[in-house]
Design an enzyme around this catalytic site. Structure first.
Site, PDB file in Angstrom:
ATOM      1  N   ARG A 225      13.831  22.020  86.206  1.00  0.00           N
ATOM      2  CA  ARG A 225      14.532  20.761  85.955  1.00  0.00           C
ATOM      3  C   ARG A 225      13.749  19.936  84.947  1.00  0.00           C
ATOM      4  O   ARG A 225      12.541  19.784  85.061  1.00  0.00           O
ATOM      5  CB  ARG A 225      14.815  19.996  87.249  1.00  0.00           C
ATOM      6  CG  ARG A 225      13.645  19.486  88.023  1.00  0.00           C
ATOM      7  CD  ARG A 225      14.097  18.525  89.131  1.00  0.00           C
ATOM      8  NE  ARG A 225      13.226  18.551  90.293  1.00  0.00           N
ATOM      9  CZ  ARG A 225      12.027  17.987  90.354  1.00  0.00           C
ATOM     10  NH1 ARG A 225      11.520  17.371  89.317  1.00  0.00           N
ATOM     11  NH2 ARG A 225      11.320  18.054  91.457  1.00  0.00           N
ATOM     12  N   HIS A 229      12.731  14.506  90.170  1.00  0.00           N
ATOM     13  CA  HIS A 229      13.574  14.914  91.289  1.00  0.00           C
ATOM     14  C   HIS A 229      14.833  14.061  91.375  1.00  0.00           C
ATOM     15  O   HIS A 229      15.932  14.562  91.532  1.00  0.00           O
ATOM     16  CB  HIS A 229      12.776  14.815  92.592  1.00  0.00           C
ATOM     17  CG  HIS A 229      13.641  14.924  93.801  1.00  0.00           C
ATOM     18  ND1 HIS A 229      14.264  16.096  94.136  1.00  0.00           N
ATOM     19  CD2 HIS A 229      14.028  14.005  94.712  1.00  0.00           C
ATOM     20  CE1 HIS A 229      14.992  15.884  95.239  1.00  0.00           C
ATOM     21  NE2 HIS A 229      14.873  14.641  95.590  1.00  0.00           N
ATOM     22  N   TYR A 237       3.846  14.934  88.618  1.00  0.00           N
ATOM     23  CA  TYR A 237       3.252  16.161  89.171  1.00  0.00           C
ATOM     24  C   TYR A 237       3.633  17.412  88.378  1.00  0.00           C
ATOM     25  O   TYR A 237       3.103  18.480  88.612  1.00  0.00           O
ATOM     26  CB  TYR A 237       3.682  16.330  90.643  1.00  0.00           C
ATOM     27  CG  TYR A 237       5.182  16.154  90.812  1.00  0.00           C
ATOM     28  CD1 TYR A 237       6.064  17.199  90.557  1.00  0.00           C
ATOM     29  CD2 TYR A 237       5.711  14.915  91.161  1.00  0.00           C
ATOM     30  CE1 TYR A 237       7.422  17.024  90.635  1.00  0.00           C
ATOM     31  CE2 TYR A 237       7.088  14.729  91.244  1.00  0.00           C
ATOM     32  CZ  TYR A 237       7.933  15.787  90.993  1.00  0.00           C
ATOM     33  OH  TYR A 237       9.288  15.600  91.065  1.00  0.00           O
TER      34      TYR A 237
HETATM   35  C1  LIG Z   1      17.238  17.952 105.634  1.00  0.00           C
HETATM   36  C2  LIG Z   1      16.655  17.254 104.470  1.00  0.00           C
HETATM   37  N1  LIG Z   1      15.330  17.142 104.373  1.00  0.00           N
HETATM   38  C3  LIG Z   1      14.784  16.501 103.325  1.00  0.00           C
HETATM   39  C4  LIG Z   1      15.560  15.952 102.360  1.00  0.00           C
HETATM   40  C5  LIG Z   1      14.946  15.200 101.188  1.00  0.00           C
HETATM   41  N2  LIG Z   1      15.092  15.983  99.984  1.00  0.00           N
HETATM   42  C6  LIG Z   1      16.137  15.837  99.169  1.00  0.00           C
HETATM   43  S1  LIG Z   1      16.150  16.952  97.959  1.00  0.00           S
HETATM   44  C7  LIG Z   1      14.705  17.628  98.495  1.00  0.00           C
HETATM   45  C8  LIG Z   1      14.105  18.761  97.758  1.00  0.00           C
HETATM   46  C9  LIG Z   1      14.982  19.928  97.736  1.00  0.00           C
HETATM   47  O1  LIG Z   1      14.369  20.933  97.000  1.00  0.00           O
HETATM   48  P1  LIG Z   1      15.194  22.170  96.496  1.00  0.00           P
HETATM   49  O2  LIG Z   1      15.953  22.757  97.626  1.00  0.00           O
HETATM   50  O3  LIG Z   1      14.263  23.051  95.771  1.00  0.00           O
HETATM   51  O4  LIG Z   1      16.258  21.543  95.506  1.00  0.00           O
HETATM   52  P2  LIG Z   1      16.007  20.785  94.125  1.00  0.00           P
HETATM   53  O5  LIG Z   1      15.834  19.351  94.445  1.00  0.00           O
HETATM   54  O6  LIG Z   1      14.821  21.364  93.481  1.00  0.00           O
HETATM   55  O7  LIG Z   1      17.247  21.015  93.351  1.00  0.00           O
HETATM   56  C10 LIG Z   1      14.258  16.981  99.623  1.00  0.00           C
HETATM   57  C11 LIG Z   1      13.026  17.306 100.351  1.00  0.00           C
HETATM   58  C12 LIG Z   1      16.955  16.069 102.510  1.00  0.00           C
HETATM   59  N3  LIG Z   1      17.807  15.544 101.620  1.00  0.00           N
HETATM   60  N4  LIG Z   1      17.472  16.723 103.561  1.00  0.00           N
END
Ligand SMILES: Cc1ncc(C[n+]2csc(CCOP(=O)(O)OP(=O)(O)O)c2C)c(N)n1
Ligand SMILES: [Mg+2]
Lengths: 311, 324
Positions: A225, A229, A237
């Site tokens: 990306r 985030h 980071y």
């Molecule tokens: C159950 C849950 N835990 C934590 C979060 C907070 N959170 C939102 S996105 C994310 C990271 C997700 O990482 P990934 O699956 O790699 O997707 P990316 O953001 O990289 O597209 C987190 C920890 C959430 N939305 N839902």
């Protein structure tokens, strides 16, 4: 891909300048995953998505105006302003919904797969999720369910190396998320997620397999990306060298170069297409901004099927 | 005295407890270098290292269960839930395990689960909820929700020292918005004790969390200048401090409950019922509640404003009770 990129960058600029409701997770840099996969799909196929779902919706032929209006939480948005960026859904184009709960879409996709199997149609479900989501119980439970019942689901992990700030290598011990497929007896395939044609090809095979009733496949798209985030995250980071390396491998630049080199399209033809997308984007912003907010008294309307149940 | 923000007060409480007791450690998603989405734990990893400040994979059920296991064997884990809505993914480990280990096995679970909750940020259905009743209705758990920096520090310290599992809610809108006096030294605010924040004689307003600040703002408005309001901040949802509520209602003879959680089966129902059980004869008007409406939380600003109890809703409720 350019439409998705421009959508994300337009939003990015808008929210630097004016207030926009809510959090927002953008897929800038990851466009080839959504497009390479969804180009294989028919209108009646399904997609489940993540919190980073704008690209999935557009790639599934979602309506640009409705998506933009949802960003502004307007009545004309694809969810009437109820869900916003994190919850984009539009069942009319087979977009079964983005979700703010990481991993939640994975078992949902298996259930949608069961409905297809029972209806005996040849549809498939594509289930997008991130690398981080592959540590949720829902990932393992959902894939296991789809594999034991041979459901027509294609699990697509967009591995962009991070879950928020956490690098994937610090939270899994296998080299690839796709390696986990072997635990469920299904094919696990790794592909360059920034190469739209490569994604297209592996997806085609997996989708054919699913349509033939041979069950699910796990595809891992290695991608990156370009932005933080969420819109509040400056992503300090992400090391500079890592970023530079991946920016060089930008999926859109990559594909443009290919089109020109192979003489499939000229620079001018590409520019013409881009201009059309720019015009459509401007129109989408105009549409969204001039749309009404949902009426305050409509707050309860979708809580139950029977609308007057609320006390 | 020094003034700290609500967030700084929580940080100070956490830091002091981590330093005081080697058994205390923290775990959660992105709490290390990143410091969590609201930066509550910024700098903790650098100060205490990876043994005390643990970044977990995204797996709430896994790491909450992990924390329960660690607590059973004498450690004192403090789990951060990135947004409290996600705690639902770890529900079983809390309501079936953490809450029932003492009852089933006589085993202590000195566990704290904390994180940001609450609406008002246009963050939509999964980043805005009030979850207190999910846990307030589960015997075996304690549930606290400080509204002021002083209580935030005192309650996090009490929670960490408590030998039962404590769910500690931080309203995200208070983090940087609310400041108050906080002593530097060690002190606790006891769990289970409400506080009369403002004395008055005409009506008791029971509230907690972010709504405390809204109530204090509303009752200062000119239209209500003729009414003397007594305001009770619950601070702890469970165990509920019935005595403080009852004593106040006996004095004022009227009750309004205000909370951000939705209405049906919310805390207001329980509070009202206790008042009816223990102080019915003192009441000179039927109790009223001002709460959010019974829907999920929408993203749209106009709808979210409709969802939450407004200043007008609270004023109308006060008038309704006084005009009875
Ligand atoms: C159950 C849950 N835990 C934590 C979060 C907070 N959170 C939102 S996105 C994310 C990271 C997700 O990482 P990934 O699956 O790699 O997707 P990316 O953001 O990289 O597209 C987190 C920890 C959430 N939305 N839902
Ligand atoms: Mg990721």
């Amino acid at each position: 891909m350019y439409e998705i990129r421009l959508f994300e960058e337009t939003l990015y600029e808008i929210y630097l300048k004016e207030p926009m409701p809510g959090a927002m997770h953008q897929c800038t840099g990851q466009e080839a995953c959504a497009v390479g996969i969804c180009e294989n799909l028919n209108g009646d196929d399904y997609v489940t998505s993540t919190h980073r779902g704008h690209g999935h919706y557009l790639a599934k032929e979602g309506d640009l105006n409705k998506l933009m209006a949802e960003m502004y939480a307007k009545e004309t948005g694809c969810c009437h302003g109820m869900g916003g960026s994190l919850h984009v859904a539009d069942f009319s184009v087979g977009m079964l919904g983005a979700t703010g709960i990481v991993g939640a879409g994975i078992p949902i996709s298996a259930g949608a797969g069961l409905s297809i199997k029972l209806r005996k149609t040849k549809q498939v479900v594509v289930c997008f999720f991130g690398d981080g989501a592959s540590n949720q119980g829902a990932f393992h439970e959902g894939i296991n369910l789809a594999s034991i019942w041979k459901l027509p689901v294609i699990f697509v992990c967009e591995n962009n190396l991070y879950g928020v700030s956490t690098h994937i290598t610090s939270v899994i011990t296998v080299k690839n998320v796709a390696d986990r497929a072997s635990a469920y007896g299904i094919p696990g395939i790794v592909v360059d997620g920034n190469d739209v044609l490569a994604v297209y090809e592996v997806a085609q095979e997996a989708i054919n397999r699913a349509r033939e009733g041979k069950g699910p496949t796990l595809i891992e798209c290695k991608t990156y990306r370009h932005r933080g985030h969420s819109r509040f995250d400056p992503a300090i980071y992400q090391p500079k060298e890592e970023k530079e390396e991946w920016f060089k491998n930008d999926p859109i630049l990559h594909f443009k170069r290919y089109l020109v080199d192979k003489k499939i399209a000229s620079e001018d033809e590409i520019k013409t297409i881009e201009k059309e997308v720019v015009a459509a984007m401007e129109e989408a912003v105009r549409f969204a901004k001039s749309s009404p907010d949902p009426a305050p008294d409509s707050a309860a309307r979708y809580t139950y099927v029977q609308e007057d149940i609320i006390l | 005295m020094r003034s700290l923000t609500y967030l700084e007060a929580i940080r100070e409480g956490l830091l002091q407890e981590i330093k005081r007791d080697k058994k205390v450690f923290m775990l959660g998603e992105d709490i290390g270098h990143f410091g969590g989405p609201f930066k509550v734990t910024q700098g903790f990893l650098e100060e205490f290292g990876q043994k005390r400040i643990i970044d977990t994979p995204i797996c709430e059920s896994g790491f909450i269960g992990f924390a329960v296991g660690a607590a059973l064997f004498g450690l004192r884990p403090v789990v951060e839930i990135q947004f409290f809505d996600f705690v639902a993914c770890g529900f079983n480990q809390i309501v079936n395990y953490a809450a029932k280990c003492k009852y089933r096995w006589g085993a202590n679970v000195p566990l704290v689960i904390r994180g940001p909750m609450g609406a008002g940020n246009r963050a939509g259905p999964f980043h805005s909820q009030s979850e207190e009743i999910w846990f307030g209705h589960t015997p075996g758990l304690k549930v606290v929700m400080p509204a002021t920096p002083y209580d935030a520090k005192g309650l996090i310290k009490a929670a960490i020292r408590d030998n039962d599992p404590v769910i500690y809610f931080e309203h995200k809108n208070l983090y940087r918005r609310i400041r108050g006096e906080v002593p530097e030294e060690d002190y606790i605010v006891p769990i289970g004790k409400a506080k009369v924040v403002q004395e008055g004689k005409d009506i008791t307003i029971v509230t907690y969390g972010a709504m405390l600040h809204k109530v204090l703002e509303v009752i200062k408005e000119k239209e209500l200048a003729d009414i003397s309001c007594e305001v009770v901040d619950l601070r702890t949802i469970y165990p509920l401090d019935t005595e403080t509520i009852i004593n106040s209602v006996k004095k004022t003879s009227r009750l309004l409950t205000v909370h951000e959680d939705s209405k049906t089966f919310g805390p207001a129902g329980e509070i009202t019922q206790r008042v009816c059980e223990y102080a019915f004869d003192y009441l000179s008007a039927p109790p009223v509640r001002a709460t959010s409406i019974d829907t999920p939380i929408p993203q749209s600003p106009t709808l979210e404003d409709r969802y939450l109890p407004s200043n007008t809703d609270i004023k109308k409720a006060i008038r309704k009770i006084l005009d009875y």
